[in-house]
Design a protein around this motif. Structure first.
Motif, PDB file in Angstrom:
ATOM      1  N   VAL A  33      38.883  34.509  32.770  1.00 15.97           N
ATOM      2  CA  VAL A  33      38.548  35.818  33.336  1.00 15.97           C
ATOM      3  C   VAL A  33      38.705  35.756  34.852  1.00 15.97           C
ATOM      4  N   LEU A  34      39.527  36.669  35.379  1.00 14.54           N
ATOM      5  CA  LEU A  34      39.777  36.740  36.816  1.00 14.54           C
ATOM      6  C   LEU A  34      39.231  38.059  37.336  1.00 14.54           C
ATOM      7  N   ALA A  35      38.224  37.980  38.216  1.00 18.75           N
ATOM      8  CA  ALA A  35      37.597  39.187  38.762  1.00 18.75           C
ATOM      9  C   ALA A  35      38.186  39.523  40.122  1.00 18.75           C
ATOM     10  N   ILE A  36      38.481  40.810  40.351  1.00 19.84           N
ATOM     11  CA  ILE A  36      38.981  41.303  41.634  1.00 19.84           C
ATOM     12  C   ILE A  36      37.800  41.960  42.352  1.00 19.84           C
ATOM     13  N   VAL A  37      37.386  41.401  43.491  1.00 21.06           N
ATOM     14  CA  VAL A  37      36.229  41.937  44.204  1.00 21.06           C
ATOM     15  C   VAL A  37      36.584  42.183  45.670  1.00 21.06           C
ATOM     16  N   GLY A  38      35.719  42.925  46.329  1.00 24.53           N
ATOM     17  CA  GLY A  38      35.910  43.235  47.748  1.00 24.53           C
ATOM     18  C   GLY A  38      35.093  44.457  48.105  1.00 24.53           C
ATOM     19  N   ARG A  39      35.015  44.747  49.359  1.00 21.35           N
ATOM     20  CA  ARG A  39      34.270  45.936  49.767  1.00 21.35           C
ATOM     21  C   ARG A  39      35.071  47.191  49.419  1.00 21.35           C
ATOM     22  N   ASP A  43      43.588  43.401  29.582  1.00 19.59           N
ATOM     23  CA  ASP A  43      44.369  42.243  29.157  1.00 19.59           C
ATOM     24  C   ASP A  43      45.567  42.113  30.089  1.00 19.59           C
ATOM     25  N   ALA A  44      45.808  40.903  30.604  1.00 19.88           N
ATOM     26  CA  ALA A  44      46.899  40.703  31.546  1.00 19.88           C
ATOM     27  C   ALA A  44      47.626  39.396  31.236  1.00 19.88           C
ATOM     28  N   GLU A  45      48.829  39.252  31.831  1.00 20.44           N
ATOM     29  CA  GLU A  45      49.634  38.041  31.630  1.00 20.44           C
ATOM     30  C   GLU A  45      50.464  37.780  32.870  1.00 20.44           C
ATOM     31  N   TRP A  46      50.555  36.504  33.262  1.00 21.63           N
ATOM     32  CA  TRP A  46      51.399  36.133  34.382  1.00 21.63           C
ATOM     33  C   TRP A  46      51.998  34.756  34.119  1.00 21.63           C
ATOM     34  N   ALA A  47      53.316  34.676  34.200  1.00 19.99           N
ATOM     35  CA  ALA A  47      54.050  33.418  34.041  1.00 19.99           C
ATOM     36  C   ALA A  47      53.653  32.698  32.755  1.00 19.99           C
ATOM     37  N   GLY A  48      53.494  33.455  31.665  1.00 20.57           N
ATOM     38  CA  GLY A  48      53.177  32.863  30.371  1.00 20.57           C
ATOM     39  C   GLY A  48      51.706  32.597  30.129  1.00 20.57           C
ATOM     40  N   THR A  49      50.853  32.921  31.091  1.00 17.35           N
ATOM     41  CA  THR A  49      49.414  32.701  30.935  1.00 17.35           C
ATOM     42  C   THR A  49      48.707  34.025  30.709  1.00 17.35           C
ATOM     43  N   ASP A  50      48.013  34.139  29.590  1.00 15.89           N
ATOM     44  CA  ASP A  50      47.201  35.324  29.312  1.00 15.89           C
ATOM     45  C   ASP A  50      45.840  35.166  29.971  1.00 15.89           C
ATOM     46  N   PHE A  51      45.308  36.260  30.487  1.00 20.93           N
ATOM     47  CA  PHE A  51      43.971  36.210  31.075  1.00 20.93           C
ATOM     48  C   PHE A  51      43.362  37.600  31.058  1.00 20.93           C
ATOM     49  N   LYS A  52      42.083  37.651  31.330  1.00 17.59           N
ATOM     50  CA  LYS A  52      41.359  38.921  31.394  1.00 17.59           C
ATOM     51  C   LYS A  52      41.197  39.274  32.865  1.00 17.59           C
ATOM     52  N   LEU A  53      41.637  40.482  33.229  1.00 21.71           N
ATOM     53  CA  LEU A  53      41.557  40.930  34.614  1.00 21.71           C
ATOM     54  C   LEU A  53      40.449  41.973  34.734  1.00 21.71           C
ATOM     55  N   VAL A  54      39.520  41.749  35.668  1.00 23.17           N
ATOM     56  CA  VAL A  54      38.366  42.641  35.815  1.00 23.17           C
ATOM     57  C   VAL A  54      38.417  43.319  37.176  1.00 23.17           C
ATOM     58  N   ASP A  55      38.496  44.649  37.153  1.00 22.94           N
ATOM     59  CA  ASP A  55      38.428  45.450  38.372  1.00 22.94           C
ATOM     60  C   ASP A  55      36.968  45.844  38.594  1.00 22.94           C
ATOM     61  N   THR A  56      36.539  45.880  39.848  1.00 25.98           N
ATOM     62  CA  THR A  56      35.136  46.194  40.145  1.00 25.98           C
ATOM     63  C   THR A  56      35.042  47.278  41.203  1.00 25.98           C
ATOM     64  N   ASP A 101      35.580  33.495  35.536  1.00 28.00           N
ATOM     65  CA  ASP A 101      35.872  32.070  35.715  1.00 28.00           C
ATOM     66  C   ASP A 101      36.481  31.798  37.085  1.00 28.00           C
ATOM     67  N   ALA A 102      37.116  32.804  37.658  1.00 27.98           N
ATOM     68  CA  ALA A 102      37.695  32.693  38.999  1.00 27.98           C
ATOM     69  C   ALA A 102      37.698  34.075  39.632  1.00 27.98           C
ATOM     70  N   VAL A 103      37.813  34.111  40.960  1.00 24.59           N
ATOM     71  CA  VAL A 103      37.670  35.373  41.695  1.00 24.59           C
ATOM     72  C   VAL A 103      38.808  35.520  42.692  1.00 24.59           C
ATOM     73  N   VAL A 104      39.307  36.766  42.832  1.00 23.57           N
ATOM     74  CA  VAL A 104      40.210  37.121  43.927  1.00 23.57           C
ATOM     75  C   VAL A 104      39.436  38.048  44.856  1.00 23.57           C
ATOM     76  N   LEU A 105      39.214  37.613  46.087  1.00 25.91           N
ATOM     77  CA  LEU A 105      38.552  38.451  47.092  1.00 25.91           C
ATOM     78  C   LEU A 105      39.627  39.204  47.867  1.00 25.91           C
ATOM     79  N   VAL A 106      39.559  40.528  47.822  1.00 21.22           N
ATOM     80  CA  VAL A 106      40.545  41.364  48.505  1.00 21.22           C
ATOM     81  C   VAL A 106      39.939  41.890  49.800  1.00 21.22           C
ATOM     82  N   VAL A 107      40.671  41.703  50.917  1.00 22.69           N
ATOM     83  CA  VAL A 107      40.236  42.218  52.213  1.00 22.69           C
ATOM     84  C   VAL A 107      41.343  43.100  52.782  1.00 22.69           C
ATOM     85  N   ASP A 108      40.999  43.892  53.766  1.00 23.08           N
ATOM     86  CA  ASP A 108      41.934  44.841  54.376  1.00 23.08           C
ATOM     87  C   ASP A 108      42.479  44.236  55.669  1.00 23.08           C
ATOM     88  N   GLY A 109      43.792  43.878  55.661  1.00 23.71           N
ATOM     89  CA  GLY A 109      44.392  43.257  56.835  1.00 23.71           C
ATOM     90  C   GLY A 109      44.479  44.202  58.013  1.00 23.71           C
TER      91      GLY A 109
END
Length: 709
Positions: free
Chosen positions: A274-280, A314-327, A353-361
């Motif tokens: 499970v990959l969570a997308i978080v940020g302000r 449900d998402a997939e990248w380069a042959g890897t399936d994973f769960k993508l969570v938008d918040t 299981d892992a997190v992507v922190l999104v910030v505004d450049g």
């Protein structure tokens, strides 16, 4: 008439299963094995030495022939009383003795004897075609040697019932009675196999191995086979009504597909990371989600706070399936709905299981991001840093500032244009693979899909939280809290369901803008994607046109329906009486749908939903056999013929259920059937076959007689 022929080795339960099958359908039952046993008993009684080294086959054959032609033998075809008699004496028990069991194969292995028995068996089977026979012409179940290949090779149902030798021996041993030794099935098989083949199925014969089946399971399999044969026979009989009428290619295709299977996919969801997308708020999280998924799913608008729930895909990248969570946007020191949104984001991180922190450049590093990083470090989850809105190479230097967060390399990306997203995903998936566990599952395709629909603020999210026994979605008195459809697996009464919580459908969709417009489109898409719609109404306020429009959207989409009246606990007796009056007028279109009164807030009567949901989906899946359908419509038409119009009376020639989900019936008629008569047919179909909770679609194909050449 349906003829069922069942062969197989000793110890598979042919007799008990065949009797039960015949009783189930009201068929005659013919035990051909009992006929062979009776012959052996008769020969022994006549003093023939069946233990002699060289049996006189001519004498045995003549004795057996006299037994049948001299009116000495009789056998009952009543499955409840399958008695065998000789000269009026019941010998049913005598032919089961160990002495007869020892000698029966010696008699049955004589080819001329078999020929005599085969002729007798065919006569008994043919007798059941008569209307004054035991079955009244319905059918017969015949079991025994050669029955599928020699005696009745043209039977509508031919079965080789078999099982492993050790299983058959155990069954025989269990059936042995005091004083009677268990029959050696292997020895019996060896003897019988000298003159007949019963270990492998001939062409056109279906093998049923019941080694690992109990009696009921075996019987159910055979019942299904017979029902299919009856359906096919009845179909051919009624379809013959169309022989003199002009049919086009579409008609032929429709008629030929009447027995197709509408079963749904039963694939299971597999374990994934499970990959969570978080940020302000408003840093582009949902835009990044849409970019990763490859199509627009999450609602995106240049306004903070558009996403409010945690939404998984449900998402997939380069042959890897994973769960993508938008918040929703993660903020600190906030109150009200913003606090609830932040809580959902924190829950998403804890479950990921892992997190992507999104910030505004373009905005740069803020105090909020520094606070968020502290929370992420406390969670212990691996974090990949995405610096969004870096739309060109000249702006890449803006990402350097975010090294200060101490999360490793900041990846410069543009969610809008897709720039740098591949490198970001490579890093995120790598961290996901190194995670200690995988917490998610791809959405199982076998789950029944349920959409929660209704106008805004009727309690859809509250009901989802109540059924899930936890806060899955943001609940607030502010109408329109939910923007994206939220998919959640909820367990109810031991069964998992896939719930889709949707944004409320607004009154004037063509006047909506931005996030509300896309939310409304996604709600309509959720209705199209679901199998069952739970249509929610706020019972504490008057029913509006908007409520009825939502209900009509689900009905028009052909989905199974359960009407849920929420906030029932807030109503007094006057309000309840008012609603009952409305039920008789405003809901006349869906009187076939079940109604459940609940309180989503307290959970009152929510336990009644499961039964209503199951019944609605069962109706949605129901298929009426062609024979039953045409027989019913024939009786209906005879009792209530279509009114004369212009001196002509339209007549129903043939009908078939073209599909299920929802049930769709196609009627071939000689003329136009008025809408009133179609509604009468629909009501009658519901009275006869149920369909509670499911819409029914009826179309009429008018066909003219072929022109004489």
């Amino acid at each position: 008439m349906i003829r069922v022929a069942i062969d197989g080795p000793a110890g598979v339960g042919k007799s008990s299963t065949s009797k039960a099958l015949a009783k189930y359908f009201g068929f005659a039952y013919l035990d051909t094995g009992a006929m062979y046993r009776a012959c052996a008993w008769w020969c022994l009684k006549q003093g023939i030495d069946l233990d002699a080294e060289q049996i006189d086959e001519r004498v045995v054959t003549e004795t057996v022939g006299e037994f049948f032609t001299g009116d000495h033998f009789d056998i009952s075809v009543d499955p409840d009383k399958p008695a065998v008699s000789a000269d009026g004496e019941d010998i049913s028990e005598a032919i089961r003795s160990s002495e007869v069991s020892t000698h029966v194969s010696k008699v049955s292995n004589i080819i001329p004897v078999r020929n005599v028995l085969i002729a007798a068996q065919r006569a008994y089977i043919a007798r059941e075609e008569s209307a004054d026979s035991f079955s009244g012409g319905l059918g017969v179940v015949a079991e025994g040697r050669d029955i599928t290949t020699v005696v009745a090779p043209d039977a509508e149902v031919r079965v080789l019932l078999t099982a492993r030798e050790e299983v058959r021996q155990a069954r025989r041993s269990g059936q042995s009675t005091a004083g009677v030794g268990a029959e050696d099935v292997a020895a019996r098989d060896r003897m019988d196999s000298k003159v007949t083949s019963f270990m492998t199925a001939a062409d056109g014969v279906t093998t049923v191995d019941n080694s690992d089946m109990d009696f009921e399971h075996t019987l159910d399999v055979l019942i299904d086979m017979v029902e299919n044969a009856i359906e096919e026979q009845e179909y051919e009989r009624y379809a013959a009504n169309l022989e003199d009428y002009e049919l086009d290619e579409g008609d032929e295709a429709l008629i030929s597909n009447t027995n197709r299977d509408d079963s749904s996919d039963n694939g299971k969801g597999k374990s994934v990371g499970v990959l969570a997308i978080v940020g302000r708020p408003n840093v582009g999280k949902s835009s990044l989600v849409n970019r990763i998924l490859g199509h627009r799913v999450a609602v995106v608008e240049d306004t903070p706070g558009v996403t409010r729930d945690r939404v998984s895909y449900d998402a997939e990248w380069a042959g890897t399936d994973f769960k993508l969570v938008d918040t929703g946007g993660w903020e600190v020191d906030v109150e009200g709905i913003d606090s609830a949104i932040a809580s959902q984001a924190e829950v998403a991180v804890n479950l990921a299981d892992a997190v992507v922190l999104v910030v505004d450049g373009q905005v740069g590093l803020t105090n909020t991001e520094e606070r968020i990083v502290k929370m992420l470090r406390a969670s212990g989850k691996p974090v990949t840093l995405a610096v969004n809105k870096i739309d060109d190479r000249e702006s890449e230097y803006l990402a350097a500032e975010f090294w200060k967060l101490g999360l490793g390399e900041p990846y410069a990306v543009s969610a809008m244009h897709g720039r740098g997203v591949g490198e970001l995903l490579d890093a995120a998936i790598d961290s996901l693979k190194k995670a200690e566990k995988t917490s998610g599952y791809l959405t199982p395709s076998h789950l029944r899909r349920v959409a929660l629909v209704g106008r805004p603020n009727v309690g859809k999210s509250s009901l989802l939280n109540q059924l899930a026994n936890e806060e899955r979605t943001v609940v607030n008195d502010l109408a329109g809290t939910t923007r994206d459809p939220v998919d959640e697996i909820v367990s109810m009464d031991g069964e998992d369901w896939l719930f889709i919580d949707t944004a409320g459908i607004k009154r004037r969709q063509h006047k909506l803008k931005g996030a509300e417009y896309y939310s409304s489109l996604r709600t309509q898409a959720a209705i199209e994607r679901c199998e069952l719609a739970l249509v929610l109404f706020d019972a504490s306020v008057p029913i509006s046109d908007q409520d009825l429009k939502v209900m009509s959207s689900a009905v028009d989409a052909g989905r199974a329906i359960v009407l849920v009246f929420n906030k029932w606990d807030a109503m007094d007796e006057f309000d309840k009486q008012r609603l009952e009056r409305l039920w008789a007028t405003e809901f006349d279109r869906v009187t076939w749908a079940q109604r459940v009164n609940i309180s989503a807030k307290t959970g009152w009567h929510t336990n009644r939903l499961t039964r209503a949901m199951r019944e609605a989906l069962q109706s949605w899946d129901t298929r009426v056999p062609t024979g039953k359908l045409n027989a019913f419509l024939g009786q209906l038409q005879a009792a209530h013929p279509h009114p004369l119009r212009g001196g002509k009376q339209p007549r129903i020639l043939f009908a078939t259920q073209a599909s299920t989900r929802p049930p769709r019936f196609v009627i071939f008629a000689t003329g136009f059937l008025e809408h009133g008569y179609r509604r009468f047919i629909e009501r009658s179909l519901r009275e006869e076959f149920g369909f509670e909770g499911s819409p029914i679609q009826i179309s009429v194909n008018i066909r003219e007689k072929k022109k004489r050449k």
